[in-house]
Design a protein around this motif. Structure first.
Motif, short mmCIF file in Angstrom:
data_model
loop_
_atom_site.label_atom_id
_atom_site.label_comp_id
_atom_site.label_asym_id
_atom_site.label_seq_id
_atom_site.Cartn_x
_atom_site.Cartn_y
_atom_site.Cartn_z
N ILE A 175 0.73 -1.22 -0.05
CA ILE A 175 -0.14 -0.06 -0.06
C ILE A 175 0.84 1.27 0.18
N GLY A 176 0.84 1.93 -0.92
CA GLY A 176 1.45 3.36 -1.15
C GLY A 176 1.26 4.26 -0.19
N PRO A 177 1.91 5.42 -0.12
CA PRO A 177 1.61 6.40 1.01
C PRO A 177 0.35 7.23 0.80
N ASP A 178 -0.05 7.09 -0.53
CA ASP A 178 -1.46 7.68 -0.79
C ASP A 178 -2.59 6.87 -0.34
N GLY A 179 -2.31 5.72 0.32
CA GLY A 179 -3.34 4.41 0.72
C GLY A 179 -3.87 3.73 -0.51
N GLU A 180 -3.49 3.74 -1.82
CA GLU A 180 -4.08 3.04 -2.93
C GLU A 180 -3.23 1.90 -2.85
N LEU A 181 -3.93 0.62 -3.06
CA LEU A 181 -3.69 -0.50 -3.11
C LEU A 181 -3.28 -0.89 -4.49
N PRO A 182 -2.23 -1.80 -4.62
CA PRO A 182 -1.58 -2.33 -6.03
C PRO A 182 -2.65 -2.90 -6.88
N LYS A 183 -2.36 -2.82 -8.16
CA LYS A 183 -3.32 -3.70 -9.20
C LYS A 183 -2.82 -5.06 -9.37
N LEU A 184 -3.67 -6.01 -9.14
CA LEU A 184 -2.99 -7.28 -8.99
C LEU A 184 -3.79 -8.02 -10.35
N GLU A 185 -2.83 -9.00 -10.79
CA GLU A 185 -3.11 -9.85 -11.95
C GLU A 185 -4.04 -10.81 -11.55
N GLU A 186 -5.37 -10.85 -12.35
CA GLU A 186 -6.31 -11.76 -12.13
C GLU A 186 -6.05 -13.16 -12.83
N THR A 187 -5.19 -13.84 -12.37
CA THR A 187 -4.83 -15.00 -13.19
C THR A 187 -4.54 -16.13 -11.97
N GLY A 188 -4.37 -17.63 -12.22
CA GLY A 188 -4.32 -18.44 -11.56
C GLY A 188 -5.31 -19.18 -11.35
N THR A 189 -5.40 -20.27 -9.89
CA THR A 189 -6.66 -20.90 -9.91
C THR A 189 -8.00 -20.10 -9.36
N THR A 190 -8.98 -20.68 -9.52
CA THR A 190 -10.24 -19.97 -8.97
C THR A 190 -9.99 -19.13 -7.80
N GLU A 191 -9.64 -19.95 -6.69
CA GLU A 191 -9.31 -19.20 -5.37
C GLU A 191 -8.39 -17.88 -5.48
N VAL A 192 -7.08 -18.11 -6.36
CA VAL A 192 -6.34 -17.01 -6.36
C VAL A 192 -6.96 -15.84 -7.18
N ARG A 193 -7.56 -16.00 -8.30
CA ARG A 193 -8.30 -15.16 -8.95
C ARG A 193 -9.03 -14.32 -8.29
N ALA A 194 -10.20 -15.29 -7.53
CA ALA A 194 -11.28 -14.48 -6.53
C ALA A 194 -10.63 -13.60 -5.82
N ALA A 195 -9.37 -13.88 -4.96
CA ALA A 195 -8.65 -13.12 -4.24
C ALA A 195 -8.20 -11.93 -4.92
N ALA A 196 -7.81 -12.03 -5.97
CA ALA A 196 -7.18 -10.65 -6.53
C ALA A 196 -8.36 -9.78 -7.06
N VAL A 197 -9.51 -10.53 -7.76
CA VAL A 197 -10.61 -9.64 -7.90
C VAL A 197 -11.18 -8.81 -6.73
N ALA A 198 -11.19 -9.60 -5.78
CA ALA A 198 -11.82 -8.79 -4.53
C ALA A 198 -10.97 -7.73 -4.03
N ILE A 199 -9.55 -7.96 -4.19
CA ILE A 199 -8.73 -6.87 -3.90
C ILE A 199 -8.68 -5.61 -4.75
N ASN A 200 -8.80 -6.09 -5.81
CA ASN A 200 -8.98 -4.95 -7.07
C ASN A 200 -10.14 -4.27 -6.76
N ARG A 201 -11.42 -4.93 -6.55
CA ARG A 201 -12.58 -4.22 -6.51
C ARG A 201 -12.38 -3.39 -5.00
N LEU A 202 -11.92 -3.72 -4.01
CA LEU A 202 -11.76 -3.18 -3.02
C LEU A 202 -10.85 -1.62 -3.28
N SER A 203 -9.75 -1.96 -3.93
CA SER A 203 -8.97 -0.95 -4.27
C SER A 203 -9.90 0.12 -5.21
#
Length: 416
Positions: A175-203
């Motif tokens: 998390i940067g000093p500006d409070g923004e979350l990094p953009k994650l690649e939505e690849t991998g297994t179903t669970e990994v993609r779901a975690a990346a999608v949730a974090i990107n949506r939260l960001s």
């Protein structure tokens, strides 16, 4: 299905089968005893001996595997098998010593019994060979292979199962000093993609919420400009308390202007570039001196940092103005330390009470609003400076000097 559960199940099954297969092959074909040949020859030799005895043959010399011989069979003596057969004969009432010899190259063994005339009756036998001399080493190697294989499977399984948690941990750490979350690649297994999608949506939602709040503050501050302008025009025609009206309107105008600038610094997207911190301090010192403020540059080491020039200049200016106005004098020093550039500003003011030190970076904060009402400002200078320094991966700290006055210290990473 491309799920972590399916892949983990298949991985465990395949890995365990492979480990067991490799261990078995290693145990039986590498370290274990040689496999015995089939016993057809021994069976045929027993049948031939019985047929010869039924025909009344002399039995002077039997076949190679069975018969009556003048010498014992060749091979190495097997004490375990010999003791077992001798005890079995004694159990049947025959006090005969049976001696078993095993061939050197594998195959059927030979059991011999010494006859009264000194010759030997030889018959083929099939008995489990004794464990080899290095049996403990073989067993240890087999267990070691099982242990290493199982450990490898567990490591891989745990890594795959905790990968979504590792993605979340990595995202939080970045998390940067500006409070923004990094953009994650939505690849991998179903669970990994779901975690990346949730974090990107939260960001995205956090960023949208912060921008919405900034727009509301900016719009509110901007909308104050219109009634302030009308009130200023009307105050020009007042006869009584005209100066007080204009002073209050000027204060409101400064508050609105500071709020707008704070929002601009928050959402500013200008690119970063190399900035000479000592040159910046020299320019600002000269600027304050030209406006009649007491400012002096005591030391200026050559230090280069990376950042947004306009934003960083605004932050340093706010700190220097605070020292020159509230502290009656600003003494500036730029120092080069290991991996960072340091800007120190000292003044001769009353300082800040320790009980209020934790609130100095709050917007619109003043130590004593009533006593400092005559000093221009809206109480946003330190808040804006702290925000800018933090977004530049730096640290802004304040401390009271032992001899009186306030010390403001800015630490910024040096440019590589």
């Amino acid at each position: 299905m491309n799920t972590l559960r399916t892949k983990l199940t298949a991985l465990l099954v395949i890995a365990i089968l492979v480990v067991v297969a490799i261990s078995t092959v290693f145990f039986f074909y590498v370290l274990g005893p040689r496999p015995e040949r089939r016993g057809e020859e021994a069976i045929v030799a027993e049948i031939a001996l019985i047929l010869e005895l039924l025909r009344g043959g002399s039995g002077t010399e039997g076949s190679a595997l069975a018969g009556v011989r003048s010498n014992p069979p060749e091979g190495w003596f097997d004490p375990v098998a010999s003791r077992m057969l001798t005890r079995a004969m004694e159990a049947r009432g025959e006090a005969q010593t049976v001696t078993v010899y095993q061939p050197e190259q594998g195959g059927a063994g030979s059991a011999s019994v010494r006859l009264p005339d000194g010759r030997y009756l030889v018959l083929p036998v099939h008995m489990m060979p004794p464990p080899p001399n290095n049996f403990s080493l073989i067993l240890g190697g087999w267990l070691l292979l099982i242990t290493l294989g199982t450990t490898g499977v567990v490591i891989v399984a745990v890594y795959r199962m905790t990968q979504p948690l590792a993605i979340i941990e990595k995202a939080v750490a970045e998390i940067g000093p500006d409070g923004e979350l990094p953009k994650l690649e939505e690849t991998g297994t179903t669970e990994v993609r779901a975690a990346a999608v949730a974090i990107n949506r939260l960001s995205a939602r956090l960023k949208s919420s912060m921008e919405s709040r900034m727009r509301i503050v900016a719009a509110a501050a901007h909308d104050l400009r219109t009634p302030l302008t009308r009130m200023r025009l009307r105050a020009e025609f007042l006869e009584e308390e005209r100066e007080q009206w204009l002073a209050d309107l000027s204060e409101l105008d400064r508050i609105a202007d500071s709020a707008i600038r704070l929002v601009r610094e928050e959402v500013e997207g200008a690119g970063s570039e190399a900035i000479d911190l000592h040159t910046l301090a020299q320019d600002l010192t000269q600027e304050l001196q030209e406006t009649g403020l007491n400012a002096e540059l005591l030391r200026a080491d050559a230090v280069t940092v990376v950042g947004q020039p306009i934003a960083l200049k605004r932050a340093v200016r706010n700190l220097m103005v605070n020292a020159a106005t509230h502290g009656r004098a600003a003494r500036i020093g730029v120092y080069a330390e290991a991996g960072k550039g340091v800007l120190v500003i000292e003044d001769d003011g009353p300082g800040i009470p320790e009980a209020l030190m934790a609130r100095v970076f709050e917007p619109f904060f003043r130590v004593d609003p009533a006593r400092q009402a005559t000093i221009p400002g809206a109480g946003l200078g330190l808040a804006i400076a702290h925000e800018i320094v933090t977004r530049h991966a730096g640290v802004l700290s304040l401390a009271n000097r032992p001899g009186g006055g306030l010390l403001q210290r800015v630490e910024l990473p040096r440019a590589s």
